[in-house]
Design a protein around this motif. Structure first.
Motif, PDB file in Angstrom:
ATOM      1  N   GLY A 177     -54.816  -8.025 -41.330  1.00  0.00           N
ATOM      2  CA  GLY A 177     -54.047  -8.564 -42.449  1.00  0.00           C
ATOM      3  C   GLY A 177     -54.838  -9.600 -43.213  1.00  0.00           C
ATOM      4  N   THR A 178     -55.415 -10.556 -42.497  1.00  0.00           N
ATOM      5  CA  THR A 178     -56.136 -11.603 -43.218  1.00  0.00           C
ATOM      6  C   THR A 178     -57.380 -11.046 -43.890  1.00  0.00           C
ATOM      7  OG1 THR A 178     -57.205 -12.143 -41.160  1.00  0.00           O
ATOM      8  CG2 THR A 178     -55.366 -13.526 -41.797  1.00  0.00           C
ATOM      9  N   SER A 179     -58.043 -10.096 -43.214  1.00  0.00           N
ATOM     10  CA  SER A 179     -59.274  -9.624 -43.846  1.00  0.00           C
ATOM     11  C   SER A 179     -58.966  -8.836 -45.107  1.00  0.00           C
ATOM     12  CB  SER A 179     -60.101  -8.791 -42.867  1.00  0.00           C
ATOM     13  OG  SER A 179     -59.519  -7.544 -42.685  1.00  0.00           O
ATOM     14  N   ILE A 180     -57.865  -8.101 -45.108  1.00  0.00           N
ATOM     15  CA  ILE A 180     -57.529  -7.376 -46.336  1.00  0.00           C
ATOM     16  C   ILE A 180     -57.031  -8.349 -47.395  1.00  0.00           C
ATOM     17  CG2 ILE A 180     -55.941  -5.715 -47.361  1.00  0.00           C
ATOM     18  CD1 ILE A 180     -56.085  -4.146 -44.773  1.00  0.00           C
ATOM     19  N   ALA A 181     -56.182  -9.267 -46.969  1.00  0.00           N
ATOM     20  CA  ALA A 181     -55.545 -10.120 -47.968  1.00  0.00           C
ATOM     21  C   ALA A 181     -56.494 -11.182 -48.517  1.00  0.00           C
ATOM     22  CB  ALA A 181     -54.308 -10.778 -47.369  1.00  0.00           C
ATOM     23  N   GLY A 226     -60.035 -15.425 -44.215  1.00  0.00           N
ATOM     24  CA  GLY A 226     -60.202 -13.974 -44.204  1.00  0.00           C
ATOM     25  C   GLY A 226     -60.921 -13.532 -42.956  1.00  0.00           C
ATOM     26  N   PHE A 227     -61.945 -14.273 -42.558  1.00  0.00           N
ATOM     27  CA  PHE A 227     -62.604 -13.962 -41.291  1.00  0.00           C
ATOM     28  C   PHE A 227     -61.850 -14.700 -40.189  1.00  0.00           C
ATOM     29  CE2 PHE A 227     -66.352 -13.398 -44.199  1.00  0.00           C
ATOM     30  CZ  PHE A 227     -66.370 -12.032 -44.080  1.00  0.00           C
ATOM     31  N   SER A 228     -60.634 -14.241 -39.952  1.00  0.00           N
ATOM     32  CA  SER A 228     -59.769 -15.032 -39.087  1.00  0.00           C
ATOM     33  C   SER A 228     -60.149 -14.896 -37.627  1.00  0.00           C
ATOM     34  CB  SER A 228     -58.321 -14.623 -39.278  1.00  0.00           C
ATOM     35  OG  SER A 228     -58.163 -13.308 -38.852  1.00  0.00           O
ATOM     36  N   LYS A 229     -61.194 -14.123 -37.341  1.00  0.00           N
ATOM     37  CA  LYS A 229     -61.689 -14.109 -35.971  1.00  0.00           C
ATOM     38  C   LYS A 229     -62.186 -15.492 -35.585  1.00  0.00           C
ATOM     39  CE  LYS A 229     -62.918  -9.333 -35.346  1.00  0.00           C
ATOM     40  NZ  LYS A 229     -63.355  -8.534 -36.469  1.00  0.00           N
ATOM     41  N   ALA A 230     -62.476 -16.339 -36.596  1.00  0.00           N
ATOM     42  CA  ALA A 230     -62.926 -17.682 -36.296  1.00  0.00           C
ATOM     43  C   ALA A 230     -61.790 -18.537 -35.751  1.00  0.00           C
ATOM     44  CB  ALA A 230     -63.510 -18.334 -37.550  1.00  0.00           C
ATOM     45  N   GLY A 231     -60.573 -18.017 -35.800  1.00  0.00           N
ATOM     46  CA  GLY A 231     -59.457 -18.678 -35.136  1.00  0.00           C
ATOM     47  C   GLY A 231     -59.021 -19.989 -35.748  1.00  0.00           C
ATOM     48  N   MET A 232     -59.260 -20.164 -37.064  1.00  0.00           N
ATOM     49  CA  MET A 232     -58.813 -21.396 -37.694  1.00  0.00           C
ATOM     50  C   MET A 232     -57.303 -21.371 -37.840  1.00  0.00           C
ATOM     51  SD  MET A 232     -61.388 -23.319 -39.364  1.00  0.00           S
ATOM     52  CE  MET A 232     -61.146 -23.326 -41.108  1.00  0.00           C
ATOM     53  N   MET A 233     -56.674 -22.509 -37.538  1.00  0.00           N
ATOM     54  CA  MET A 233     -55.233 -22.580 -37.756  1.00  0.00           C
ATOM     55  C   MET A 233     -54.977 -22.496 -39.250  1.00  0.00           C
ATOM     56  SD  MET A 233     -53.832 -25.217 -34.984  1.00  0.00           S
ATOM     57  CE  MET A 233     -53.952 -24.836 -33.244  1.00  0.00           C
ATOM     58  N   PRO A 234     -53.937 -21.889 -39.724  1.00  0.00           N
ATOM     59  CA  PRO A 234     -52.807 -21.331 -38.989  1.00  0.00           C
ATOM     60  C   PRO A 234     -52.983 -19.850 -38.593  1.00  0.00           C
ATOM     61  CG  PRO A 234     -52.333 -21.269 -41.317  1.00  0.00           C
ATOM     62  CD  PRO A 234     -53.727 -21.779 -41.181  1.00  0.00           C
ATOM     63  N   PHE A 235     -54.196 -19.315 -38.654  1.00  0.00           N
ATOM     64  CA  PHE A 235     -54.333 -17.893 -38.314  1.00  0.00           C
ATOM     65  C   PHE A 235     -55.013 -17.732 -36.963  1.00  0.00           C
ATOM     66  CE2 PHE A 235     -54.164 -17.982 -42.950  1.00  0.00           C
ATOM     67  CZ  PHE A 235     -53.056 -17.191 -43.137  1.00  0.00           C
ATOM     68  N   HIS A 236     -54.507 -18.442 -35.976  1.00  0.00           N
ATOM     69  CA  HIS A 236     -55.173 -18.443 -34.680  1.00  0.00           C
ATOM     70  C   HIS A 236     -54.411 -17.650 -33.633  1.00  0.00           C
ATOM     71  CE1 HIS A 236     -51.979 -21.305 -34.436  1.00  0.00           C
ATOM     72  NE2 HIS A 236     -52.017 -21.166 -33.137  1.00  0.00           N
ATOM     73  N   SER A 237     -53.134 -17.319 -33.901  1.00  0.00           N
ATOM     74  CA  SER A 237     -52.314 -16.909 -32.763  1.00  0.00           C
ATOM     75  C   SER A 237     -52.649 -15.518 -32.245  1.00  0.00           C
ATOM     76  CB  SER A 237     -50.829 -17.020 -33.073  1.00  0.00           C
ATOM     77  OG  SER A 237     -50.589 -16.716 -34.392  1.00  0.00           O
ATOM     78  N   TRP A 238     -53.567 -14.808 -32.920  1.00  0.00           N
ATOM     79  CA  TRP A 238     -53.979 -13.524 -32.354  1.00  0.00           C
ATOM     80  C   TRP A 238     -54.743 -13.724 -31.054  1.00  0.00           C
ATOM     81  CZ3 TRP A 238     -59.135 -12.856 -31.524  1.00  0.00           C
ATOM     82  CH2 TRP A 238     -59.994 -13.722 -32.200  1.00  0.00           C
ATOM     83  N   LEU A 239     -55.405 -14.877 -30.929  1.00  0.00           N
ATOM     84  CA  LEU A 239     -56.304 -15.065 -29.792  1.00  0.00           C
ATOM     85  C   LEU A 239     -55.538 -15.205 -28.481  1.00  0.00           C
ATOM     86  CD1 LEU A 239     -59.180 -15.332 -28.875  1.00  0.00           C
ATOM     87  CD2 LEU A 239     -59.199 -17.662 -29.618  1.00  0.00           C
ATOM     88  N   ALA A 293     -60.900 -29.812 -38.176  1.00  0.00           N
ATOM     89  CA  ALA A 293     -60.608 -30.944 -37.310  1.00  0.00           C
ATOM     90  C   ALA A 293     -59.187 -30.852 -36.791  1.00  0.00           C
ATOM     91  CB  ALA A 293     -60.817 -32.240 -38.077  1.00  0.00           C
ATOM     92  N   PHE A 294     -58.291 -30.505 -37.681  1.00  0.00           N
ATOM     93  CA  PHE A 294     -56.894 -30.342 -37.285  1.00  0.00           C
ATOM     94  C   PHE A 294     -56.783 -29.301 -36.176  1.00  0.00           C
ATOM     95  CE2 PHE A 294     -52.910 -27.999 -37.862  1.00  0.00           C
ATOM     96  CZ  PHE A 294     -51.988 -29.019 -37.740  1.00  0.00           C
ATOM     97  N   THR A 295     -57.475 -28.161 -36.386  1.00  0.00           N
ATOM     98  CA  THR A 295     -57.431 -27.099 -35.393  1.00  0.00           C
ATOM     99  C   THR A 295     -57.970 -27.586 -34.051  1.00  0.00           C
ATOM    100  OG1 THR A 295     -57.847 -25.586 -37.195  1.00  0.00           O
ATOM    101  CG2 THR A 295     -58.038 -24.699 -34.995  1.00  0.00           C
ATOM    102  N   VAL A 296     -59.077 -28.327 -34.107  1.00  0.00           N
ATOM    103  CA  VAL A 296     -59.688 -28.817 -32.865  1.00  0.00           C
ATOM    104  C   VAL A 296     -58.667 -29.624 -32.065  1.00  0.00           C
ATOM    105  CG1 VAL A 296     -61.368 -30.455 -31.962  1.00  0.00           C
ATOM    106  CG2 VAL A 296     -62.034 -28.854 -33.745  1.00  0.00           C
ATOM    107  N   LEU A 297     -58.041 -30.579 -32.735  1.00  0.00           N
ATOM    108  CA  LEU A 297     -57.146 -31.482 -32.005  1.00  0.00           C
ATOM    109  C   LEU A 297     -55.894 -30.763 -31.527  1.00  0.00           C
ATOM    110  CD1 LEU A 297     -57.539 -34.732 -34.094  1.00  0.00           C
ATOM    111  CD2 LEU A 297     -58.520 -34.158 -31.875  1.00  0.00           C
ATOM    112  N   VAL A 298     -55.272 -30.029 -32.436  1.00  0.00           N
ATOM    113  CA  VAL A 298     -54.000 -29.404 -32.080  1.00  0.00           C
ATOM    114  C   VAL A 298     -54.185 -28.377 -30.968  1.00  0.00           C
ATOM    115  CG1 VAL A 298     -52.127 -27.973 -32.927  1.00  0.00           C
ATOM    116  CG2 VAL A 298     -52.986 -29.819 -34.316  1.00  0.00           C
ATOM    117  N   SER A 299     -55.247 -27.591 -31.070  1.00  0.00           N
ATOM    118  CA  SER A 299     -55.419 -26.550 -30.055  1.00  0.00           C
ATOM    119  C   SER A 299     -55.724 -27.186 -28.701  1.00  0.00           C
ATOM    120  CB  SER A 299     -56.521 -25.591 -30.446  1.00  0.00           C
ATOM    121  OG  SER A 299     -57.735 -26.266 -30.458  1.00  0.00           O
TER     122      SER A 299
END
Lengths: 496, 175, 519
Positions: A177-181, A226-239, A293-299
């Motif tokens: 989804g993210t890569s297409i969108a 788009g390259f959400s494999k990098a797991g940046m929030m808010p597109f991390h929950s696939w991991l 940074a947000f992703t680092v702390l929250v995760s």
């Protein structure tokens, strides 16, 4: 301008595991031959990668182009190996060999079904990973990126039960989804802006282009999300969702190949599409910095509360990925170098941790941290390796994780971002806080009554323990001999 | 009103006729429930367009467009043919034939050249030729449509569309 | 001989049809050889023509030597725009003919020759539509294809099919009549029916060009073609007609009919009215792109609501028609949209062919008509499923399939033309396609109700069972080979998108003319 060598080697390295696929299917009734072909392909692949190493260290790049571009509208499929790609390919192909060994032990130990399909898609996804590493332009990068998403889906959903279906659904809907969108529009926008040039060779694609702040920001976020494999929030929950996969898959793909492909793409975009200097000039980098940074702390905080071992590792991975993104977003020389090194360091550390989690599951069927009391005495090797892996990910000496972290912190200081520097430090403390209780539990807490009855050492099968020991040793060795990594990263940052 | 009639409708009355016919046909196709009536509407629709084409080929005081390839040696024969046509059509279009006769003599005077035939005196043949084809196409369509209607009737026992739809809905589960 | 290739291409299937009429009735076994021979001859001629076009440029062929400007000769013209389309028709019809041997089995065997006669006449019509340079002949040929396709659709045993066929007849005839009417107006103003003559007159004579009659003519022609290509909201006839007809008919019609109509629209735009007149004088571009956006969104959403495989594919066709119409009307200054639309004609035809092939195989071999019937099909029919996955990925737009590249060109056109709503619609539709096809993949991979616990606990599959039962379910090579060829072609078309698009763009007028005329 660049010192380039035309060679088929990157293509061969990519194809090695692809050619293993028919062999694996052919030998579906002969488990031994099937697994040998996996091995052979792994070693072959690694050899090809090694053969390229001296050329790269010489300061050259290797290029191979299919179908020449015609009339400026045709973006060819192009392979190009430089320091960054080499570094990533080395990590991925060497760890594949170990993972194959581990997977054989794991799959046999658990008598998994459909092992042929498993190994076939495993080999396929490795081809895709190397394809990303050696991609010479954005289009090729995207091609292999998608190939990786698709070829890992059957691996993630290997168990074919309800849980796997849900996990697989999350996995694909986020990644695809993210890569297409986001990624496709960003790529095409770049293509239009740069007038048909998508190649990473030479100058960065957009460097010096007349690009306003907002278009640049949207473009950057398009790539980063788009390259959400990098797991940046808010597109991390696939991991965390993908943790339903068998452990070897989680280990190689979700600690090394898939997620690292994500951050690799982000690094490529920043160095190859924007160009580090131009990127800093646009001053959009701070936005990305703060998201990371947000992703680092929250995760890290979420990881603290997870009881499922693999889920905790997954959230830890999300945090570590954002380290890398944060480093490259800082766009200083040492931060970028630190990011690239962290790809390798974290790969070795995290794969060790996943291997351990799998080994525990194979030997005792335990998935939750609260069940691990006293297990360290029964599985000394596994938990020893676990401790080393945890140290590396946290960034303690004498493990490789320390080096990359030093570079990252140095880079943050260089950029005069004290707040972001603190983010690195705080999150390191959090890393320690979610890993070391596990080690403590395993070694020092008494085992529950029921299990005391069977004392003595009982490890997982050798095929499981051997790889995790090797990767743990690897983490330590990287601390003492980081020379190769440094050289490769210098090739990338020194030139800039 | 009469001004409107004179300026808008009268000079283009052929257009008005075809538009009205076409709309009638379209209305039948859309509104009628019976398949055969729909097909009748469709035929009217097509015929309206044929009328439109034929009407644009018309010229005032023009005759049927048949070229005379008469060389001097065949002159008599052709002329007889011309007379023959005249006999046959006298009752229907005396004026046109008269024109045609005049045209013949005109052609004779100028050494029987093919191009001497004045196009203004003939109706434009091309729309008619086209419409012959279109009529054939229309007939073929109608034939296919009627055949399909027959199949419909065999399968549903009716040609009313609402009944067919109702039956399709009923049998949705087992179809 | 070489000179006569265009005629051979069109006439070979027609003679084939006559031959079957003469000999096929008695002995059904001669049907297929005749069909195959004539299609191969046509395909060869098509490839030959395309080759000539590459070498020497446009080929003009006058049937029986009746040259212009008499205006009644039948002119065939093969240029860069349609050279690839005729090759596509040749390839697709030949592949489907293989497929239909088994698929015809779904019909009464006594209908075999009838089926093949209609099939070949349809091919004649398709070739004719593509290469004719005469506006009126286009009408006749469109009607030939339509009439044969009515027959082919009504041949199925399904009652819904019959009902769909009569609807199609009504809609199709109205569409063709609109087209005819438009041509009438053009004839009224220009006095010729030859496309290139009309264009020359329109360009030379400003008064004619700006007259309302020409605008009305364009509108009628456009309406007619839109009905034929099922452009939303004129798509009503398509889903039922294509989903309830025999599979081989669906395989032939679904990829070709709508795509050829799109080609006809582009041909009319380029070769009759001229892009400059359409985009700058009329300035309807925004309106049509918005219609296309509506078509894309509506087609995708409707597809999402379907449970039947073929119906779902049909609604996807409706969405894809929106892609192409929108792309053709983007009016970006470099004409990437138009190139993308033309490239998508080829690419979408192959994708649809591939997917309809598989849908046909599934409905025949495992009696799967609904998505829920596909449980475990990946294991039972791996080859077919692999091709389906490939076709699906092309629909979603994953590289290196052709679907990705057509989207690439279309989106590029959208960005350069400033039609962001179109870009958004394309992305939306890609996402919907992803959801649609992964819903199918999931059911095919997991089954409808996967077990609760871990797979390895209860079903102790040994490896040996893994791929074992496969070949019993898989269909014969006669069906799988065309399927595999189609799948390979999708990838090849994707990999060679550059040369293909470059080739197509030769047919467009130089961009500078249009750019300079832009206000």
């Amino acid at each position: 301008m660049e010192n380039t060598v035309t060679s088929l080697l990157p293509v061969l390295a990519c194809l090695a595991s692809l050619l293993a696929v028919p062999l694996i299917v052919l030998f579906r009734k002969e488990p031994f031959l099937r697994e040998m072909s996996t091995f052979a392909a792994g070693i072959l692949k690694f050899t090809f990668v090694l053969m390229m190493l001296p050329i790269i260290l010489d300061g050259k790049t290797i290029v191979h182009t299919f179908t020449d571009g015609i009339g400026g509208i045709n973006v060819p499929i192009m392979f190009r190996v430089d320091g960054l790609g080499m570094l990533f390919a080395l990590v991925a192909s060497s760890l594949w060999i170990l993972t194959s060994l581990y997977a054989i032990g794991y799959m046999r130990g658990l008598k998994e079904h459909s092992q042929t399909r498993f190994f076939a898609f495993f080999a396929l996804s490795l081809s895709a990973t190397l394809g990303v590493a050696f991609a010479g332009n954005l289009l090729t990068l995207y091609l292999f990126y998608e190939m990786l998403s698709l070829s890992t889906w059957p691996l993630v959903t290997h168990h074919q039960d309800k849980e796997a279906r849900t996990g697989g659904r999350t996995y694909l809907s986020y990644l695809l989804g993210t890569s297409i969108a986001f990624a496709i529009p960003a790529i095409i926008f770049t293509f239009v802006k740069a007038d048909g040039d998508l190649s990473f060779a030479g100058e960065a694609i957009l460097a010096g282009q007349d690009l306003g702040y907002w278009p640049a920001l949207f473009l950057l976020l398009g790539f980063a999300f788009g390259f959400s494999k990098a797991g940046m929030m808010p597109f991390h929950s696939w991991l965390p969702g993908a943790m339903v996969a068998p452990t070897p898959v989680s280990a190689l793909l979700h600690a090394v190949a898939v997620v690292k492909v994500g951050v690799f793409c982000v690094i490529r975009v920043i160095t190859g599409v924007f160009g580090v200097e131009f990127f800093k000039d646009l001053s959009v980098n701070l936005v990305l910095c703060w998201i990371a940074a947000f992703t680092v702390l929250v995760s890290s905080l979420i990881a603290l509360s997870q009881d499922n071992l693999k889920r905790r590792l997954a959230f830890s991975t999300i945090g570590q990925l954002s380290y890398i993104v944060l480093g490259v977003a800082l766009a200083t020389q040492h931060a970028v170098a630190g990011s690239m090194m962290h790809i390798a360091m974290h790969a070795f550390g995290k794969i060790t941790l996943f291997f351990c989690a799998g080994a525990i599951f194979v030997a005792y069927g335990k998935k939750y941290i609260s069940q691990l009391d006293g297990l360290g005495r029964k599985m000394p090797f596994t938990f020893g390796a676990f401790a080393i892996g945890a140290m590396s990910v946290t960034g303690l000496p004498p493990t490789g994780g320390l080096l990359s972290k030093i570079y990252l912190v140095w880079g943050a200081a260089e950029a005069h971002q004290i707040a972001l520097l603190c983010v690195y430090l705080i999150s390191s403390i959090l890393n320690g806080a979610y890993f070391f209780p596990i080690v403590y539990r395993a070694f020092f807490k008494p085992a529950p009554e029921a299990e005391i009855a069977t004392p003595g050492v009982k490890e997982a099968p050798l095929a499981c323990v051997l790889p995790l020991s090797i990767t743990a040793v690897g983490s330590v060795l990287l601390f003492f001999f980081p020379g190769l990594l440094l050289e490769l990263t210098n090739l990338m940052t020194g030139a800039k | 009103m009469s001004e409107f009639f004179e300026q808008t409708i009268q000079p283009h009355f052929n257009f008005w006729i075809y538009v009205i016919l076409m709309m009638l046909g379209l209305w039948a196709v859309i509104a009628k429930k019976n398949m055969i009536k729909k097909l009748i509407g469709l035929s009217i629709f097509q015929t309206a367009i044929i009328l439109f084409y034929v009407s644009i080929g018309v010229k005032e005081d023009a005759t049927i467009p048949i070229l005379d390839h008469h060389g001097p040696e065949h002159h008599e024969v052709v002329h007889e043919n011309g007379e023959h046509i005249e006999d046959a059509e006298t009752s229907a279009h005396p004026e046109e034939v008269h024109e045609k006769k005049g045209d013949h003599s005109h052609g004779d005077d100028h050494g029987h050249d093919d191009h001497a035939t004045d196009p203004d005196t003939m109706a434009n043949p091309l729309p008619h030729v086209l419409m012959l084809t279109a009529i054939v196409v229309g007939v073929a369509t109608l034939g296919v449509a009627l055949a399909i209607c027959q199949m419909l009737f065999k399968e549903f026992g009716t040609l009313e569309e609402d009944e067919i739809l109702a039956e399709l809905k009923d049998s949705a589960s087992d179809d | 001989m070489i000179d006569q290739l265009p005629a051979i291409m069109v006439l070979a299937p027609m003679f084939g049809a006559l031959m079957i009429g003469l000999f096929g009735q008695k002995d059904h076994r001669v049907c297929f050889p005749i069909v195959f021979t004539s299609l191969i001859i046509s395909l060869g001629a098509a490839i030959g023509c395309a080759n000539l076009v590459t070498k020497d440029g446009t080929i003009d062929y006058f049937m029986a030597g009746w040259e212009e400007p008499l205006g009644i000769g039948i002119q065939l013209r093969i240029d860069h725009l349609n050279a690839l389309v005729i090759v596509l028709i040749g390839v697709a019809t030949t592949l489907v003919s293989f497929f239909s041997i088994r698929r015809v089995g779904a019909l009464d065997t006594e209908k075999t020759p009838h089926f093949y006669i209609l099939y070949l006449l349809l091919c004649t019509g398709l070739y004719g539509i593509t290469i004719t340079a005469d506006a009126f002949n286009l009408f006749v040929l469109v009607e030939i294809t339509s009439l044969t396709s009515y027959g082919l659709i009504a041949m199925g045993s399904s009652r819904r099919g019959t009902h769909a066929a009569i609807n199609y007849v009504l809609m199709g005839t109205i569409g063709a009549s609109f087209y005819l009417l438009g041509v009438g107006y053009l004839y009224l103003k220009t006095g010729t029916l030859n496309m290139h003559d009309i264009q020359a007159i329109l360009q030379a004579n400003e008064e004619v060009r700006n007259s309302n009659a020409v605008i009305i003519a364009f509108l009628f022609i456009l309406m007619g073609i839109w009905i034929k290509m099922a452009f939303f909201p004129l798509h009503g006839w398509l889903p039922n007609a294509y989903s309830y007809c025999p599979s081989s008919t669906a395989c032939l019609l679904a990829p070709l009919m709508t795509k050829i109509s799109v080609y006809v629209m582009i041909r009319v735009m380029i070769s009759i009215f001229g892009l400059e007149w359409i985009f700058i004088h009329l300035g309807w571009s925004h309106l049509v792109v918005i219609l296309a956006v509506i078509a894309i969104v509506a087609g995708s959403v409707l597809a999402l609501a379907q449970r039947e495989i073929k119906k779902m594919l049909c609604y996807l066709i409706v969405a894809e028609v929106g892609y192409m119409v929108g792309g053709a009307w983007l009016s970006d200054s470099n004409m990437w949209g138009l190139s993308g639309a033309m490239y998508h004609v080829l690419s979408d035809a192959l994708m649809t062919l591939c997917l309809f092939f598989v849908a046909g195989i599934w409905s025949k071999c495992i009696d799967a008509k609904e998505i829920d019937d596909l449980e475990g099909v990946f294991k039972k029919m791996p080859i077919t499923s692999a091709c389906f996955i490939l076709g699906a990925l092309a629909m979603i737009g994953v590289p290196p399939t052709s679907g990705f590249f057509s989207k690439f060109y279309l989106i590029r056109g959208g960005i350069e033309g400033g039609h962001w709503e179109y870009v958004a619609a394309l992305l939306f539709s890609s996402l919907v396609n992803a959801v649609l096809f992964f819903r199918i993949f999931e059911i095919a991979f997991f089954g409808k109700n996967p077990p609760e616990g871990h797979g390895h606990d209860e079903e102790h599959h040994d490896d040996h069972e893994d791929l074992h039962p496969v070949l019993e379910h898989e269909v014969s090579w006669r069906v799988t080979i065309p399927l595999i060829v189609t799948a390979v072609l999708i990838v090849l078309l994707g990999l060679f998108n550059g040369p293909v698009v470059e080739f197509i763009r030769e047919a467009f007028p130089p961009t500078s003319e249009i750019v300079s005329a832009r206000p």
